[in-house]
Scaffold this motif. Sequence first.
Motif, PDB file in Angstrom:
ATOM      1  N   ALA A   1       6.534  -1.240   5.752  1.00 42.82           N
ATOM      2  CA  ALA A   1       6.255  -2.248   6.774  1.00 42.82           C
ATOM      3  C   ALA A   1       4.771  -2.621   6.795  1.00 42.82           C
ATOM      4  O   ALA A   1       4.418  -3.797   6.944  1.00 42.82           O
ATOM      5  CB  ALA A   1       6.684  -1.728   8.147  1.00 42.82           C
ATOM      6  N   MET A   2       3.900  -1.625   6.634  1.00 44.77           N
ATOM      7  CA  MET A   2       2.459  -1.904   6.625  1.00 44.77           C
ATOM      8  C   MET A   2       2.066  -2.718   5.395  1.00 44.77           C
ATOM      9  O   MET A   2       1.229  -3.636   5.475  1.00 44.77           O
ATOM     10  CB  MET A   2       1.675  -0.594   6.688  1.00 44.77           C
ATOM     11  N   GLU A   3       2.660  -2.402   4.249  1.00 44.35           N
ATOM     12  CA  GLU A   3       2.374  -3.177   3.040  1.00 44.35           C
ATOM     13  C   GLU A   3       2.911  -4.600   3.162  1.00 44.35           C
ATOM     14  O   GLU A   3       2.265  -5.565   2.717  1.00 44.35           O
ATOM     15  CB  GLU A   3       2.993  -2.489   1.827  1.00 44.35           C
ATOM     16  N   ALA A   4       4.096  -4.779   3.759  1.00 42.27           N
ATOM     17  CA  ALA A   4       4.672  -6.112   3.925  1.00 42.27           C
ATOM     18  C   ALA A   4       3.818  -6.992   4.828  1.00 42.27           C
ATOM     19  O   ALA A   4       3.807  -8.224   4.686  1.00 42.27           O
ATOM     20  CB  ALA A   4       6.080  -6.011   4.494  1.00 42.27           C
ATOM     21  N   ARG A   5       3.072  -6.362   5.730  1.00 41.43           N
ATOM     22  CA  ARG A   5       2.205  -7.111   6.632  1.00 41.43           C
ATOM     23  C   ARG A   5       0.787  -7.255   6.084  1.00 41.43           C
ATOM     24  O   ARG A   5      -0.116  -7.705   6.791  1.00 41.43           O
ATOM     25  CB  ARG A   5       2.174  -6.435   8.008  1.00 41.43           C
ATOM     26  N   GLY A   6       0.591  -6.851   4.825  1.00 39.90           N
ATOM     27  CA  GLY A   6      -0.692  -7.059   4.167  1.00 39.90           C
ATOM     28  C   GLY A   6      -1.770  -6.059   4.539  1.00 39.90           C
ATOM     29  O   GLY A   6      -2.967  -6.363   4.407  1.00 39.90           O
ATOM     30  N   TYR A   7      -1.388  -4.864   4.977  1.00 39.57           N
ATOM     31  CA  TYR A   7      -2.384  -3.882   5.367  1.00 39.57           C
ATOM     32  C   TYR A   7      -3.072  -3.313   4.132  1.00 39.57           C
ATOM     33  O   TYR A   7      -2.421  -2.838   3.198  1.00 39.57           O
ATOM     34  CB  TYR A   7      -1.734  -2.747   6.163  1.00 39.57           C
ATOM     35  N   ASP A   8      -4.406  -3.366   4.129  1.00 43.19           N
ATOM     36  CA  ASP A   8      -5.213  -2.820   3.040  1.00 43.19           C
ATOM     37  C   ASP A   8      -6.285  -1.931   3.658  1.00 43.19           C
ATOM     38  O   ASP A   8      -7.203  -2.414   4.321  1.00 43.19           O
ATOM     39  CB  ASP A   8      -5.865  -3.938   2.234  1.00 43.19           C
ATOM     40  N   PRO A   9      -6.193  -0.620   3.479  1.00 49.68           N
ATOM     41  CA  PRO A   9      -7.156   0.279   4.130  1.00 49.68           C
ATOM     42  C   PRO A   9      -8.578   0.133   3.603  1.00 49.68           C
ATOM     43  O   PRO A   9      -9.527   0.555   4.272  1.00 49.68           O
ATOM     44  CB  PRO A   9      -6.590   1.675   3.818  1.00 49.68           C
TER      45      PRO A   9
END
Length: 287
Positions: free
Chosen positions: A227-235
């Motif tokens: 879900a975090m990757e699908a929302r474009g989360y980049d640490p």
Amino acid sequence: MNTPLGKYQAYKTPLHRMDPRIKFIAMILFMVSVFLSYGTPYMNLTIYGVILLLLILLSILGRASFFSVFRSLAGLWVMVVFILILNLFFNNNVSGDIAFHIGSLPVYWYTVINVLYIFSRLVLVITISNLFTATTKPMEMTSAIEWLFYPLTLIKIPVHKFAMALSLALRFIPTLQEETERIQKAQASRGIDFKQGKFKDKITSLISLIIPLFMSAFTTSGQLADAMEARGYDPDSKRTKYKTNRFGSVDVFGILFTALYLGAMIYLAVMKYDLYTYLGLVLPALK
């Protein structure tokens, strides 16, 4: 329905509206006050009682589930008995007045007070953290932790990653608790008894609970990562703030209350008043 310990409860209270940075600092200062020494063991327990009453009032103000703390501590009575046994058999230098006897073995008041001392600190720390997590959203926790440890970014420490990991861990503690209760009820409906039977049977029933719980935790973590990757989360990318925290009247009151509380606790820790000696009360000798 019982509210799980540490789960965020969406209400419109002054504690919910307060800036998360102030609540996070207040939580740390409250925990520090729990580990200060206020003189005699009796005075320490008295101060702990006052802090507990204050936390109850704050829990009522924030509509946090205070009694969920004691429901969650039900399993810790085994630890209390274990600590009592350790103090009985491995503390040979205990003296003072005797509280009661277990057979021919004397149990001193020092042992009883020491067990209450440890248990009281544990209850207070869990209550403080529950009050914070029940009135603060997970993303607000991340923002507060990241803001507090921002100076560490100057020495190339990825503060945001640690803040995100910590906030996710706090967020999923009540989720895992709910999942544990669900699995336990499902296994009990299949005939598994978690309370009775031989020691070997209890170990087997415990394994039947732990393995599905681990599988559920790994599945949930995988779904969260997707879900975090699908929302474009980049640490590793530069972070921006969707919502900027601004100080209000509630935050000013929170700062004044925390400063007054900390000042009072430091004063009591430095002066080390003995209320019971002042009142002329005779208490059991501990040494």
